[in-house]
Write a protein that holds these residues in place. Sequence first.
Motif, PDB file in Angstrom:
ATOM      1  N   ASN A  49      -5.571   4.509  -3.218  1.00  0.00           N
ATOM      2  CA  ASN A  49      -5.096   3.722  -1.991  1.00  0.00           C
ATOM      3  C   ASN A  49      -3.943   3.953  -1.364  1.00  0.00           C
ATOM      4  O   ASN A  49      -3.795   4.149  -0.157  1.00  0.00           O
ATOM      5  N   GLU A  50      -2.875   4.640  -2.176  1.00  0.00           N
ATOM      6  CA  GLU A  50      -1.568   5.100  -1.569  1.00  0.00           C
ATOM      7  C   GLU A  50      -1.588   6.300  -0.831  1.00  0.00           C
ATOM      8  O   GLU A  50      -1.234   6.459   0.319  1.00  0.00           O
ATOM      9  N   LYS A  51      -2.626   7.198  -1.438  1.00  0.00           N
ATOM     10  CA  LYS A  51      -2.808   8.457  -0.843  1.00  0.00           C
ATOM     11  C   LYS A  51      -3.736   8.078   0.383  1.00  0.00           C
ATOM     12  O   LYS A  51      -3.414   8.782   1.548  1.00  0.00           O
ATOM     13  N   GLY A  52      -4.771   7.368   0.506  1.00  0.00           N
ATOM     14  CA  GLY A  52      -5.668   7.026   1.715  1.00  0.00           C
ATOM     15  C   GLY A  52      -4.502   6.385   2.912  1.00  0.00           C
ATOM     16  O   GLY A  52      -4.686   6.641   4.006  1.00  0.00           O
ATOM     17  N   TYR A  53      -3.495   5.597   2.557  1.00  0.00           N
ATOM     18  CA  TYR A  53      -2.488   5.329   3.560  1.00  0.00           C
ATOM     19  C   TYR A  53      -1.850   6.284   4.053  1.00  0.00           C
ATOM     20  O   TYR A  53      -1.621   6.457   5.311  1.00  0.00           O
ATOM     21  N   TYR A  54      -1.361   7.194   3.435  1.00  0.00           N
ATOM     22  CA  TYR A  54      -0.760   8.445   3.988  1.00  0.00           C
ATOM     23  C   TYR A  54      -1.493   9.290   4.552  1.00  0.00           C
ATOM     24  O   TYR A  54      -0.814   9.650   5.691  1.00  0.00           O
ATOM     25  N   ILE A  55      -2.538   9.490   4.278  1.00  0.00           N
ATOM     26  CA  ILE A  55      -3.643  10.204   5.243  1.00  0.00           C
ATOM     27  C   ILE A  55      -3.848   9.488   6.586  1.00  0.00           C
ATOM     28  O   ILE A  55      -3.859  10.150   7.728  1.00  0.00           O
ATOM     29  N   ALA A  56      -3.928   8.048   6.566  1.00  0.00           N
ATOM     30  CA  ALA A  56      -4.036   7.444   7.758  1.00  0.00           C
ATOM     31  C   ALA A  56      -3.083   7.665   8.592  1.00  0.00           C
ATOM     32  O   ALA A  56      -3.252   7.677   9.842  1.00  0.00           O
ATOM     33  N   VAL A  57      -1.988   7.445   7.985  1.00  0.00           N
ATOM     34  CA  VAL A  57      -0.628   7.553   8.700  1.00  0.00           C
ATOM     35  C   VAL A  57      -0.608   9.183   9.469  1.00  0.00           C
ATOM     36  O   VAL A  57      -0.020   9.088  10.680  1.00  0.00           O
ATOM     37  N   MET A  58      -0.772   9.907   8.759  1.00  0.00           N
ATOM     38  CA  MET A  58      -0.541  11.282   9.262  1.00  0.00           C
ATOM     39  C   MET A  58      -1.728  11.516  10.472  1.00  0.00           C
ATOM     40  O   MET A  58      -1.229  12.117  11.424  1.00  0.00           O
TER      41      MET A  58
ATOM     42  N   PHE B 160       0.827  19.191   4.184  1.00  0.00           N
ATOM     43  CA  PHE B 160       0.771  17.553   3.780  1.00  0.00           C
ATOM     44  C   PHE B 160      -0.352  17.235   2.867  1.00  0.00           C
ATOM     45  O   PHE B 160       0.066  16.691   1.921  1.00  0.00           O
ATOM     46  N   SER B 161      -1.379  17.927   2.934  1.00  0.00           N
ATOM     47  CA  SER B 161      -2.668  17.658   2.001  1.00  0.00           C
ATOM     48  C   SER B 161      -2.339  18.039   0.265  1.00  0.00           C
ATOM     49  O   SER B 161      -2.745  17.263  -0.480  1.00  0.00           O
ATOM     50  N   ILE B 162      -1.650  19.277   0.484  1.00  0.00           N
ATOM     51  CA  ILE B 162      -1.336  19.743  -0.722  1.00  0.00           C
ATOM     52  C   ILE B 162      -0.331  18.938  -1.595  1.00  0.00           C
ATOM     53  O   ILE B 162      -0.437  18.636  -2.785  1.00  0.00           O
ATOM     54  N   GLY B 163       0.686  18.482  -0.719  1.00  0.00           N
ATOM     55  CA  GLY B 163       1.590  17.629  -1.405  1.00  0.00           C
ATOM     56  C   GLY B 163       1.145  16.226  -1.859  1.00  0.00           C
ATOM     57  O   GLY B 163       1.292  15.648  -2.871  1.00  0.00           O
ATOM     58  N   LEU B 164       0.124  15.937  -0.937  1.00  0.00           N
ATOM     59  CA  LEU B 164      -0.464  14.738  -1.320  1.00  0.00           C
ATOM     60  C   LEU B 164      -1.563  14.520  -2.395  1.00  0.00           C
ATOM     61  O   LEU B 164      -1.546  13.921  -3.141  1.00  0.00           O
TER      62      LEU B 164
END
Length: 88
Positions: free
Chosen positions: A39-48, A27-31
């Motif tokens: 800020n979108e990347k941060g949102y996806y990390i928080a959701v993960m 997930f991190s590599i894809g992100l």
Amino acid sequence: MQRYRRRNTPAFTFLAYFTFVAGVALFSIGLFNADMELNEKGYYIAVMILVAVGAILTQKVTRDNAEDNEIIAEEEERRRSSIKSPSE
């Protein structure tokens, strides 16, 4: 007498940790490679993180509820057997 049983085999435990680490890594590599704003990347990390914590807590609550049901059943059986003994 308290009986002890091992819940999971070492292979199953390793597999659980491995799949979690592999999922986070992929997930991190894809992100990292995604063409998004920070800020979108941060949102996806928080959701993960939220999903991972939710999965862990759901598993724990389910296991604890099953253990509680076993303990309650054992206590009821002891109580029934203690009530029967004096009357016999």
